[in-house]
Design a protein around this motif. Sequence first.
Motif, PDB file in Angstrom:
ATOM      1  N   HIS A  60      -3.365   4.453  -1.693  1.00 18.35           N
ATOM      2  CA  HIS A  60      -3.693   6.229  -2.233  1.00 18.35           C
ATOM      3  C   HIS A  60      -4.862   6.007  -1.987  1.00 18.35           C
ATOM      4  O   HIS A  60      -4.877   7.225  -1.549  1.00 18.35           O
ATOM      5  CB  HIS A  60      -3.532   5.747  -3.908  1.00 18.35           C
ATOM      6  N   SER A  61      -6.101   5.193  -1.529  1.00 20.75           N
ATOM      7  CA  SER A  61      -7.052   5.708  -1.465  1.00 20.75           C
ATOM      8  C   SER A  61      -7.340   6.104   0.291  1.00 20.75           C
ATOM      9  O   SER A  61      -8.146   7.539   1.124  1.00 20.75           O
ATOM     10  CB  SER A  61      -8.615   4.723  -1.421  1.00 20.75           C
TER      11      SER A  61
ATOM     12  N   THR B 101      -1.839  -4.257  -6.658  1.00 20.25           N
ATOM     13  CA  THR B 101      -2.107  -3.383  -7.861  1.00 20.25           C
ATOM     14  C   THR B 101      -3.626  -3.213  -6.672  1.00 20.25           C
ATOM     15  O   THR B 101      -3.986  -1.824  -6.433  1.00 20.25           O
ATOM     16  CB  THR B 101      -3.254  -3.775  -9.270  1.00 20.25           C
ATOM     17  N   ASP B 102      -4.070  -4.098  -6.156  1.00 17.54           N
ATOM     18  CA  ASP B 102      -4.708  -3.889  -5.360  1.00 17.54           C
ATOM     19  C   ASP B 102      -4.673  -2.703  -3.865  1.00 17.54           C
ATOM     20  O   ASP B 102      -4.787  -2.374  -3.461  1.00 17.54           O
ATOM     21  CB  ASP B 102      -5.583  -5.312  -4.713  1.00 17.54           C
TER      22      ASP B 102
ATOM     23  N   SER C  51       4.803   5.485  -9.454  1.00 17.07           N
ATOM     24  CA  SER C  51       3.930   4.232  -9.543  1.00 17.07           C
ATOM     25  C   SER C  51       5.253   2.939  -9.174  1.00 17.07           C
ATOM     26  O   SER C  51       4.939   2.042  -7.569  1.00 17.07           O
ATOM     27  CB  SER C  51       3.872   3.248 -10.637  1.00 17.07           C
TER      28      SER C  51
ATOM     29  N   GLN D  87      -3.958  14.507  -8.020  1.00 13.89           N
ATOM     30  CA  GLN D  87      -4.881  14.086  -9.057  1.00 13.89           C
ATOM     31  C   GLN D  87      -5.104  14.094  -9.740  1.00 13.89           C
ATOM     32  O   GLN D  87      -6.730  13.096 -10.455  1.00 13.89           O
ATOM     33  CB  GLN D  87      -5.998  14.514  -7.592  1.00 13.89           C
TER      34      GLN D  87
ATOM     35  N   ALA E 148      -1.681  -0.856  -3.477  1.00 10.35           N
ATOM     36  CA  ALA E 148      -1.446   0.405  -4.697  1.00 10.35           C
ATOM     37  C   ALA E 148      -2.277   1.189  -4.580  1.00 10.35           C
ATOM     38  O   ALA E 148      -2.626   2.375  -3.862  1.00 10.35           O
ATOM     39  CB  ALA E 148      -0.961   0.158  -5.560  1.00 10.35           C
ATOM     40  N   ARG E 149      -3.645   0.486  -4.332  1.00 10.41           N
ATOM     41  CA  ARG E 149      -5.119   1.453  -4.921  1.00 10.41           C
ATOM     42  C   ARG E 149      -5.121   1.500  -3.309  1.00 10.41           C
ATOM     43  O   ARG E 149      -6.022   2.518  -3.230  1.00 10.41           O
ATOM     44  CB  ARG E 149      -6.590   0.333  -5.123  1.00 10.41           C
ATOM     45  N   LEU E 150      -5.126   0.802  -2.348  1.00 12.23           N
ATOM     46  CA  LEU E 150      -5.611   0.438  -0.733  1.00 12.23           C
ATOM     47  C   LEU E 150      -5.316   1.520  -0.641  1.00 12.23           C
ATOM     48  O   LEU E 150      -5.648   2.726   1.146  1.00 12.23           O
ATOM     49  CB  LEU E 150      -5.523  -0.636  -0.002  1.00 12.23           C
TER      50      LEU E 150
END
Length: 188
Positions: A146-147, A139-140, A121, A104, A142-144
């Motif tokens: 990961h979060s 991208t959105d 990624s 992280q 992927a961020r969701l």
Amino acid sequence: MARAGLTAERLTRAAAELADEVGLENVTVSALARHFGVKDASLYSHIRNAHDLRVRLAVQCLSELAEKVSDALGGRSGREALLAFAHAYRAYAHAHPGRYAATQLALNPDVAADSAADRYSELVRAILRGYDLWEPDQTDAARLLHSTFHGYVSLERAGAFHSHPRGVEASWLRALDALDALLRTWPA
């Protein structure tokens, strides 16, 4: 340091083991020197400083995580790929808490480009292409992912979910079902 057989790679491997044993925040040049029974100064011919050690550790741990995830994905797509990725991610975080914390750490773009960060990624993006998601939605999403994965694992490891009678595993599987449903019906 022939007597200790020190190399940057050996120091990094030892730092990873130490991170799992005592926590990433306790991995210092001094702690590593004590581990090898040498003076701190002995390590500086192999690593530049504590930051260099942490970067090396993050790169190694990202490579390990990418390998675990890649092995789990093996020919899967869509929901099956999402589940395989999520389970491998969570298993790595539980088996290697200090190493997981190292994954992280923020890496500068040049270091990230030369590390497994791009491979990791790309594995995420391969899952999302299975849901027919393309940029900028990838991208959105992927961020969701990961979060959600990081948040769940972090809260679970901190014991935040253990006071409720519903099992942590049942909630994890339900969260993955919800992510799958969302990815299949991603808003336009």
